[in-house]
Motif scaffolding. Structure first.
Motif, short mmCIF file in Angstrom:
data_model
loop_
_atom_site.label_atom_id
_atom_site.label_comp_id
_atom_site.label_asym_id
_atom_site.label_seq_id
_atom_site.Cartn_x
_atom_site.Cartn_y
_atom_site.Cartn_z
N SER A 165 -41.31 2.45 -6.11
CA SER A 165 -41.84 1.24 -5.47
C SER A 165 -40.75 0.51 -4.69
CB SER A 165 -42.44 0.30 -6.52
OG SER A 165 -41.45 -0.16 -7.43
N ARG A 166 -39.52 0.58 -5.18
CA ARG A 166 -38.40 -0.06 -4.48
C ARG A 166 -38.09 0.69 -3.19
NH1 ARG A 166 -39.59 -3.41 -7.36
NH2 ARG A 166 -40.26 -4.08 -5.29
N THR A 169 -40.66 -0.47 -0.47
CA THR A 169 -40.40 -1.78 0.13
C THR A 169 -39.09 -1.79 0.92
OG1 THR A 169 -39.52 -2.45 -2.04
CG2 THR A 169 -41.75 -3.15 -1.49
N ARG A 261 -39.90 -12.29 1.22
CA ARG A 261 -40.50 -11.56 0.09
C ARG A 261 -41.55 -10.58 0.59
NH1 ARG A 261 -40.01 -16.72 -2.26
NH2 ARG A 261 -42.16 -17.28 -1.77
N ASP A 267 -35.28 -6.25 -1.54
CA ASP A 267 -35.15 -4.82 -1.84
C ASP A 267 -34.11 -4.17 -0.93
OD1 ASP A 267 -37.60 -4.14 -3.76
OD2 ASP A 267 -38.24 -5.64 -2.30
N GLY A 300 -42.12 -10.78 -15.12
CA GLY A 300 -42.16 -10.34 -13.73
C GLY A 300 -40.77 -10.16 -13.15
N LEU A 301 -39.89 -11.11 -13.43
CA LEU A 301 -38.51 -11.02 -12.96
C LEU A 301 -37.78 -9.88 -13.65
CD1 LEU A 301 -36.19 -12.18 -11.30
CD2 LEU A 301 -35.76 -13.80 -13.17
N TRP A 304 -38.92 -6.54 -12.17
CA TRP A 304 -38.35 -6.32 -10.84
C TRP A 304 -36.93 -5.78 -10.95
CZ3 TRP A 304 -34.28 -8.73 -8.10
CH2 TRP A 304 -34.22 -8.40 -6.74
N LYS A 305 -36.14 -6.35 -11.82
CA LYS A 305 -34.76 -5.89 -12.02
C LYS A 305 -34.74 -4.46 -12.58
CE LYS A 305 -33.13 -10.60 -12.94
NZ LYS A 305 -32.62 -11.54 -13.95
N THR A 307 -36.80 -2.10 -12.05
CA THR A 307 -37.16 -1.08 -11.06
C THR A 307 -35.94 -0.60 -10.26
OG1 THR A 307 -37.78 -2.76 -9.42
CG2 THR A 307 -39.54 -1.89 -10.82
#
Length: 333
Positions: A165-166, A169, A261, A267, A300-301, A304-305, A307
């Protein structure tokens, strides 16, 4: 037999303090669990907010440890104005000596009316040599764990691949024509991105004002860095502030505009920081994702990290009664 003595920090000791906390690979052969945060210029940028209670520990005339600290009532903290703290130890010190030093510090504090010492432990991955002595001594002195926060860390010696996913983006950001800029000017990020986002989301302000971070970056130009992401028109849409030590690149601030964002600006930025800029570090530290002294997790944060390949290390804060120094008396056989 050499004896320990403890002295409260004054400006007369500034040069000796700073030489001691200098990095192992610097000019001086200093401490093993050090950081530029322990230099007096960093500790004192916000001295108006804290009553300093730092200590130097001498063996004869030689500094063998220092304790960055401030005082509130009958409690000494190491240090409320720093991300981490504890006894900063000379590189070649041995466990028995650390035990004696810690016992002496607790006794000294007790004798001057300090009942509690609170230490936010320097995480192990920040240490340039093995240095978990204080963790052991806190166990012996029956310290209480009062906070546990989760740091998201990439170990460069054992990396987890970037999540798909990273990559998606990241490609989106490239197609949008976003560009990364390293700069010494902190104002665009602070005024256009960071401060508005913190106010809108949390009714909060950055730990460092624009004036403070600019001052610190001038004093610690090899340690504090600002990276921004600009759109095709040259307008800032995201950024990150990095605090760099020899083993670790730590993310102090992260923020992006709504458009940034949407376009994947962070990213793009973090793929560059992780896979190019800081690939020679031992660790990349995204920092914590907690609230309420670690009792709540911002999932959520945290996700994200993760990933990016980051996984969890724990930073612990302990409180120890200074009268418990007696538990260290008969430990050594």
């Amino acid at each position: 037999m050499s004896k320990l003595s403890i002295k409260a920090y004054t400006t007369d000791y500034k040069s000796r303090w700073d030489r001691f906390v200098a990095s192992l690979n610097g000019i001086y052969k200093g401490s093993k669990n050090t950081s530029f945060l322990f230099h007096r210029d960093f500790m004192e940028y916000h001295q108006d907010r804290f009553e300093d209670h730092s200590l130097l520990i001498f063996k004869d005339e030689k500094v063998v440890a220092v304790l960055p600290a401030n005082k509130v009532g009958d409690t000494v903290y190491s240090h409320q104005g720093l991300t981490y703290g504890g006894l900063v130890l000379e590189a070649e010190i041995r466990l028995k000596e650390v035990l004696e030093i810690f016992e002496a510090v607790l006794n000294f504090l007790s004798q001057i009316g300090i009942n509690i010492l609170e230490i936010k432990i320097l995480p192990q991955f920040y240490q340039e040599l093995p240095g978990d002595e204080i963790d052991y001594l806190l166990f012996l002195t029956k310290a209480t764990l009062v906070k546990a926060e989760t740091a998201s860390v990439i170990d460069y010696r054992n990396r987890i691949p970037l999540n798909s996913s990273r990559k998606s983006t990241f490609n989106q950001a490239q197609k949008a024509g976003l560009q990364i800029q390293k700069t010494k000017d902190f104002e665009p990020f602070w005024k256009q991105i960071l401060e508005p986002n913190l106010e809108a989301r949390h009714h909060a302000e950055p730990t460092h004002s624009l004036e403070e971070i600019t001052f610190l970056a001038e004093r610690f130009k090899y340690n504090i860095h600002q990276f921004n992401v600009l759109d095709k028109k040259g307008k800032i849409c995201a950024g990150a502030t990095i605090f760099e030590t020899r083993p670790v690149a730590h993310v102090q601030y992260i923020s992006a505009s709504p458009q940034g964002r949407k376009q994947g600006a962070l990213d793009l930025l973090f793929r560059y920081l992780i896979e190019e800029k800081y690939v020679d570090k031992w660790y990349f530290d995204f920092g914590t994702s907690n609230e309420q002294a670690g009792l709540k997790l911002n999932n959520g944060l945290q996700f994200w990290k993760e990933t990016f390949g980051a996984r969890t290390r724990v930073q612990r804060t302990y409180r120890v009664s200074t009268e418990n120094a007696h538990y260290l008396k008969d430990v050594v056989l």
